[in-house]
Scaffold this active site. Sequence first.
Site: not given
Lengths: 391, 205
Positions: A99, A141
């Site tokens: 990611d 995030h």
Amino acid sequence: MSQGIETPTGKSAFVFSEDFTRYKFAEDHPFNPKRLVMTLELIKQLGLLEEQHLFQPAPATDEDLLRVHDSRYLDAVKRASLPTADPDHFAAWGLGTEDTPIFPGMHDASSLICGGTKLAAELVMSGQYQHALNMAGGLHHAHRAQASGFCVYNDIAVAIAHVREKYDARVVYIDTDAHHGDGVQWLFYEDPNVLTISFHETGKYLYPGTGELTERGEGRGYGYSLNVPLEAFTEDDSWMQAVRDVLVPVLNAFQPDLILHQNGCDAHRFDPLTHLAATTRIYRDMPKLTHQLAHELCEGRWVGVGGGGYDIWRVVPRAWTMLWAEILDAELPEKVPTDWLERWQVQAPFELPTTFLDPVDLFAPIPRRTEITEKNEITVRRALNGTPFLF
Amino acid sequence: MLVESIMTPDVLSVSPDATVQEALEITKKHRIRHLPVLLGGKLTGLISDRDLRDAAHAPETRVEQWMVRDVITCHPLDFVEDAAATIYRNRVGCLPVVSKGQVVGIVSERDILNNLVEMMGVNSPTTRVEVEVPDKPGMLAEIADLLRARRLNASTVMVFPSTTEGYKTLVFRVGTMDPRRFIHDIQNAGYSVVQHPSALDDGEV
């Protein structure tokens, strides 16, 4: 906060740097800065950007970043930014993963985006501008000491911490990305002066899995985190109803000094990472609503940032052009300019939409619409019932 | 996980000579439902808030008169799931934890449910991926290999019986925002990924 805000000398600021596109993990990574280039071109093509709107940010300083991040994490990001860094050494910080891979210059690219959102907030809070946009921002995030979900530093939290410290402002953070705004929520979980409200697809099937109704803040901050987890396959009407039914009463009761709106546009039916079923209609209607609330409640002080959005061809450029048009109070034509379409259609793997608003019959209705709408209405009621300062 | 790690160790108790009124006050003050009745440190009974409510018309009577005498107990080294099964099968609300003749704790329905909620919950940012595999050895390793190949980390893994006969359901919470390639790998390997129930048809989401 202090009295006597000066009359804004300018109305809308557009914070941008060519170097924003250096925040790039890999060629085939879904978080693709090309979307910024495409959007900027579309905005320019429409004649919506003048020299007077443009602001170049400076990178956020270590002092700015340390208001929300751990110093050991900063050191790790800096080490991971060296061309010789070994990706396997950074797993504890959430870096070097599929990611959030590491890349040379990562610290500089990430702190520049934080500087951009901080500048946008500063321009608005200082009274120089009424509204400001940093479409490269919205990295919601990132945690205090961990990268997560394509986010290294949390530009939103950096900007909020800055205006908290300098202006003692009460901030409402509105997150309408399809993913839960977990990083910002946890960073201000105990702060009653920062109200975080996140609308997102429920975490049952979607990253990061959190954002339950029961996450409401802690200690003095209890009640000042609000989550509205909506069903997968939610469509425009139900989504907008939830957003309106929550924001209007909650913002009126909270009386913010600043509204910061994260405009991730991955709730669209075309988005490859989520399971929501909205059209571009919500990306016209949501900024309109937060814009209006800013004028009603806090003399127009309104900052917009970007966020998620992984259909960079068919969704992001239109969504964020509509966002900037709303910030400018400018009318958009119905159709996307032909020159822009011709320029990008050559590269695009899909046929590019020709109108800003998706045609009403573009998608077949979701078979379980009635149940989904009902479930979302219950969720909204439960979210509101558990918000103590409303009653 | 063992009972000793989820039980409440400091147990409030009463003696058989205590009055109903006294016992009621303890349950109200501490908001608890069950009181072990101890005589010289030994468990002789258990009285619940329901028993006490039944006895409320006679507040000066002794607890001994109303308590349950055959108390079902457990041991600190019992597994949580065994304690759960005992609670469920005997339809009781709690189990005193007894070791060497002494009550060393108490475990309630709530404690067990809380433990389950934590085990099944989300403790780090993850995406849920649910896979149907044939009910035979090696399947978990098969999927775990695909995770390793993609450098993905799982925070929880659960294995359930599937609703399809001869199959099992594996539920992974995986630390990625973009599970597409992992899902693709699973499908390429010949297994099916369970779609959201509202999905229109396979693949199109």
